[in-house]
Write an enzyme that holds these catalytic residues in place. Structure first.
Site, PDB file in Angstrom:
ATOM      1  NE  ARG A 186      -3.058  -3.046   0.268  1.00  0.00           N
ATOM      2  CZ  ARG A 186      -3.654  -3.689  -0.736  1.00  0.00           C
ATOM      3  NH1 ARG A 186      -3.676  -3.173  -1.957  1.00  0.00           N
ATOM      4  NH2 ARG A 186      -4.201  -4.857  -0.528  1.00  0.00           N
ATOM      5  CE  LYS A 305      -3.042  -8.913   8.448  1.00  0.00           C
ATOM      6  NZ  LYS A 305      -2.950  -8.282   7.099  1.00  0.00           N
ATOM      7  CD  GLU A 309      -6.391  -8.758   5.384  1.00  0.00           C
ATOM      8  OE1 GLU A 309      -7.327  -8.194   4.822  1.00  0.00           O
ATOM      9  OE2 GLU A 309      -5.262  -8.238   5.520  1.00  0.00           O
ATOM     10  NE  ARG A 342      -2.441  -3.946  12.270  1.00  0.00           N
ATOM     11  CZ  ARG A 342      -2.941  -4.240  11.071  1.00  0.00           C
ATOM     12  NH1 ARG A 342      -2.946  -5.479  10.633  1.00  0.00           N
ATOM     13  NH2 ARG A 342      -3.454  -3.302  10.319  1.00  0.00           N
ATOM     14  CE  LYS A 378      -6.573  -2.217   9.509  1.00  0.00           C
ATOM     15  NZ  LYS A 378      -6.713  -2.762   8.140  1.00  0.00           N
ATOM     16  CG  ASP A 383      -9.184  -2.533   5.460  1.00  0.00           C
ATOM     17  OD1 ASP A 383      -8.394  -1.873   6.150  1.00  0.00           O
ATOM     18  OD2 ASP A 383      -8.826  -3.333   4.589  1.00  0.00           O
ATOM     19  CD  GLU A 411      -5.470  -0.765   1.381  1.00  0.00           C
ATOM     20  OE1 GLU A 411      -5.012  -0.557   2.523  1.00  0.00           O
ATOM     21  OE2 GLU A 411      -5.899  -1.879   1.016  1.00  0.00           O
ATOM     22  CG  HIS A 539     -14.390  -3.083   1.079  1.00  0.00           C
ATOM     23  ND1 HIS A 539     -13.858  -3.741   0.004  1.00  0.00           N
ATOM     24  CD2 HIS A 539     -13.561  -3.338   2.116  1.00  0.00           C
ATOM     25  CE1 HIS A 539     -12.752  -4.372   0.382  1.00  0.00           C
ATOM     26  NE2 HIS A 539     -12.543  -4.130   1.655  1.00  0.00           N
TER      27      HIS A 539
HETATM   28  C1  BDP Z   1      -5.832  -3.883   4.364  1.00  0.00           C
HETATM   29  C2  BDP Z   1      -4.772  -3.892   3.319  1.00  0.00           C
HETATM   30  C3  BDP Z   1      -3.766  -4.978   3.499  1.00  0.00           C
HETATM   31  C4  BDP Z   1      -3.274  -4.997   4.930  1.00  0.00           C
HETATM   32  C5  BDP Z   1      -4.444  -5.087   5.872  1.00  0.00           C
HETATM   33  C6  BDP Z   1      -4.046  -4.941   7.328  1.00  0.00           C
HETATM   34  O1  BDP Z   1      -5.416  -4.045   2.064  1.00  0.00           O
HETATM   35  O2  BDP Z   1      -2.718  -4.764   2.586  1.00  0.00           O
HETATM   36  O3  BDP Z   1      -2.387  -6.028   5.148  1.00  0.00           O
HETATM   37  O4  BDP Z   1      -5.342  -4.043   5.638  1.00  0.00           O
HETATM   38  O5  BDP Z   1      -4.285  -3.877   7.869  1.00  0.00           O
HETATM   39  O6  BDP Z   1      -6.387  -2.605   4.336  1.00  0.00           O
HETATM   40  O7  BDP Z   1      -3.520  -5.869   7.912  1.00  0.00           O
END
Ligand code: BDP
Length: 720
Positions: A186, A305, A309, A342, A378, A383, A411, A539
């Site tokens: 990003r 993290k 994901e 996180r 966040k 996001d 982003e 989104h």
């Molecule tokens: C999303 C992004 C990704 C990040 C993720 C995060 O697309 O690249 O790794 O957040 O915050 O917004 O872990």
């Protein structure tokens, strides 16, 4: 003829070097432009020379910065570093320990803590008028020096000063999503500025400028590596590189942190498991942390993290996030380090509304984390969208230090080429009332209030910094870095005065420059909301890189990867029902907030479609139908960009050509892409709503298939 030639040569010699020194923006807001003669005389009257006693690296940095800034701004006056002779116009900097003069003044420093400062006009016993910049610790002096320089940059008076300031949050960190091969996830400003291959032997002077810029806005830490972490950075040869960076940053009050890949004990340690409750795993981390502190004695700690994901984490072993965080926290505690854990989690196989998943997983863990853990949340539950309601976790974990995570890199707001000042977005998030425990408990107040005396507090910003000349990919994105620092220092700050300070320092303090720039900045984020995701949509970006519109996308493997999951447009209407008739995500907020968000009549219209599915002919507050209102917002967004272009034209010749031209070009790109967003979104939603456009609003020039066919596979910044 010969005279003419000589004259032309002379002219060239005057003109060419200037052209060669085209302004890149490298100096950020620390430009220290010469003051006009009248101002320079006035400043010189108050600040003619520097008295700096003590010789720590931080005081040396403060001294050098003051000398550098003042001599540039006061030219042709000089601003020398002198001994301790006290005459009118002395600027004295120091702590009671470093400076007998400061000690003798008996200043009220107690309430300023470790990082606060005081700037005062004073008169010595012998009658000399001086200015004192004092603090309890050297780093406070450094912050005071930057505050003083800012006053001079802004042309503010130096008479009768009595300023005291201290940061309201303890941990004020940038998060670099930088990979070890210098790719920035990003990132829209070039490669990572960490030139790992040349470290530790070569330390790019840019590292010092990076530290100066951060110190000038109070940032006191930096996480060097991506949250999608690579365990290799924990190897000894990499720690030597980290140590080199830490050494550059230390005088500027900046600690380094690293991301910790949860499976590192397997990948580096050869263990069979990374189970946080396995004693061998805990022992591995303990030894690794001891090794890190042997190399970097003031190491800040880890950012993690986990189970998000695809990242490994404690859930892989049926352990909680608290189990994972606490195991690392125990390893760090003896050394004074912290864990920033996180809360950005949403599980692959969890069918529940993504908005709810972080709260569902973390809220029950309130009170279960060690003291040196901060849960990093966040600003919104999805996001970093152009607009989101505040995250329901704020206020909901009163026994756990929560820190804010903002995304400085844009982003989801048009990368580097769209002008979008994020100060307004952050102010909106910080001033949102959580009603927890009662009215008035804004997100800012939750962040600022330690869960018990002395407990950790903090704010993180995902950096927008890269190796571009201008650091941030565009001149105006520097403002977002700047504003982040200011909000981390004081979450109660306001976007407008921050924009004003930045504009004056970066472009010139003439109101004819500052006023139009601030007006552009203040309306810019709303423009992006309008042309991308109006009325609570979110989104809707294209897949992966998130560049450009993709509201039609419906074929990705996981439901919550698809824009259609978020807007839920159908023949009847549009929006995500998060009320009791839908996913009931509103119930995660305090009852007062839930009642407001959950009531279609009371929800702020900017969040309408975030919480409600409403018919296309739903009457909005303007009196227009929802469909007409949606189209109106898209056009308003494009219109705001056109207005920014016109304002910028008016600044031609008032600011330097190089930076002016770059901004002009980027605004043209933004105008074109805003139109693309508007046209593609209208073409798509019209295919669903089957409504005609309200009068005065032009049809998209192409059909929907044309927009769907646009592909930009090489758009920058995608994760890999
Ligand atoms: C999303 C992004 C990704 C990040 C993720 C995060 O697309 O690249 O790794 O957040 O915050 O917004 O872990």
């Amino acid at each position: 003829m010969r005279h003419l030639l000589a004259f032309l040569l002379l002219l060239l010699s005057v003109v060419v070097p200037q052209a060669a020194r085209a302004d890149t923006g490298y100096d950020l807001w620390l430009r220290y432009q010469p003051l006009d003669r009248r101002q320079a005389d006035a400043v010189q009257h108050r600040a003619a020379y520097l008295v700096a006693e003590g010789n720590s690296p931080t005081l040396a940095a403060a001294t050098e910065e003051l000398r550098r800034g003042m001599s540039a701004m006061l030219a042709p006056h000089s601003f020398a570093v002198a001994g301790s002779a006290m005459r009118n116009g002395a600027v004295v900097i120091g702590t009671p320990q470093s400076s007998p003069i400061v000690a003798a003044l008996g200043l009220p420093l107690a309430k300023l803590g470790a990082e606060g400062y005081l700037i005062r006009s004073a008169t010595t016993a012998a009658g000399a008028r001086i200015t004192v910049i004092a603090a309890n610790q050297d780093v406070g002096v450094l912050y005071g020096v930057f505050a003083f320089l800012k006053r001079v940059q802004l042309g503010q008076s130096l008479d009768n000063l009595d300023i005291a300031d201290a940061p309201r949050l303890k941990v004020r960190v940038l998060n670099h999503w930088d990979n070890l091969d210098r790719y920035v996830e990003r990132g829209y400003a070039g490669q990572s500025i960490w030139d790992w291959q040349k470290l530790p032997d070569h330390k790019d002077p840019r590292y010092t400028d990076y530290a100066r810029a951060n110190a000038s806005i109070g940032i006191n830490g930096t996480v060097l590596t991506n949250v999608n972490a690579n365990a290799d950075v924990l190897r000894p040869e990499w720690l030597a590189k980290v140590k080199a960076l830490a050494g550059v940053f230390r005088p500027w009050g900046i600690k380094v942190y690293l991301t910790a890949r949860f499976s590192a004990p397997i990948e580096l340690g050869g263990l069979k498991t990374a189970d946080p409750l396995d004693p061998k795993v805990a022992a591995w981390w303990k030894a690794k942390v001891e090794e890190i502190y042997r190399v970097i004695p003031d190491f800040g700690g880890f950012l993690v993290k986990a189970n998000s994901e695809g990242q490994p984490g404690p859930n892989d072993y049926k352990r909680t996030h608290a189990d994972g965080a606490n195991m690392l926290a125990d390893a760090l505690a003896p050394h004074g380090g912290v864990v920033m854990w996180r809360a950005f989690v949403y599980a692959a196989e969890n069918p529940d509304d993504r908005h709810k998943q972080a709260y569902t997983e973390f809220q029950p863990l309130d009170g279960k984390f060690r003291d040196n853990v901060l849960v990093q949340v966040k600003n919104g539950a999805i996001d970093f969208q152009p607009r989101e309601p505040f995250h329901p976790l704020f206020g909901a974990m009163p026994r756990t230090p929560l820190m804010m995570e903002f995304q400085i890199t844009k982003e989801y707001l048009g990368f580097a080429t769209h002008l979008a000042y994020l100060g307004t977005m952050w102010e909106e998030a910080l001033q949102a009332d959580t009603f927890r425990p009662t009215r008035g408990w804004t997100v800012a107040r939750v962040l600022e209030t330690p869960v018990e005396p002395g407990a950790a507090t903090g704010m993180a910003g995902v950096a927008n910094i890269g190796s571009d000349f201008n650091w941030s990919g565009s001149q105006f994105d520097q403002a977002n870095w700047y504003a982040f620092g200011r909000f981390a220092w004081n979450p109660e700050a306001r976007a407008e005065p921050i924009a004003r300070d930045w504009a004056a320092m970066t472009w010139g303090s003439d109101p004819a420059i500052v006023d139009p720039i601030v007006a552009m900045m203040m309306g810019s984020r709303e423009a992006v909301v309008n042309y991308m995701t109006p009325l609570g949509l979110g989104h809707l970006m294209a897949t992966g890189h998130h560049h450009g519109p993709g509201p039609w996308i419906a074929d990705l493997a996981r439901p919550e990867w698809n824009p259609v999951y978020y807007h839920k447009a159908d023949a009847v209407g549009i929006g995500f029902d998060r009320t009791a008739t839908g996913t009931n995500a509103v119930a995660q907020y305090a009852p007062e907030v839930a009642a407001q968000f959950g009531d279609v009549k009371r929800v702020p219209e900017q969040f309408l479609l975030w919480f409600h599915h409403v018919p296309w002919d739903y009457r909005t507050r303007s009196g227009r139908s929802l469909w007409d209102e949606l189209v109106t917002h898209y056009d308003r967004g494009v219109g705001t960009v056109a207005a920014m272009q016109a304002s910028w034209e008016g600044l031609k010749g008032k600011v330097d050509d190089a930076r002016w031209s770059e901004v002009r070009d980027f605004l043209a790109i933004q105008r074109q892409e805003a139109g693309w967003w508007r046209d593609a979104s209208i073409a798509y939603f019209q295919s669903v709503s089957k409504r005609s456009l309200p009068t005065g609003h032009a049809a998209p020039p192409h059909d929907l298939d044309w927009y769907k066919a646009i592909k930009t596979p090489y758009a920058p910044g995608n994760g890999k």
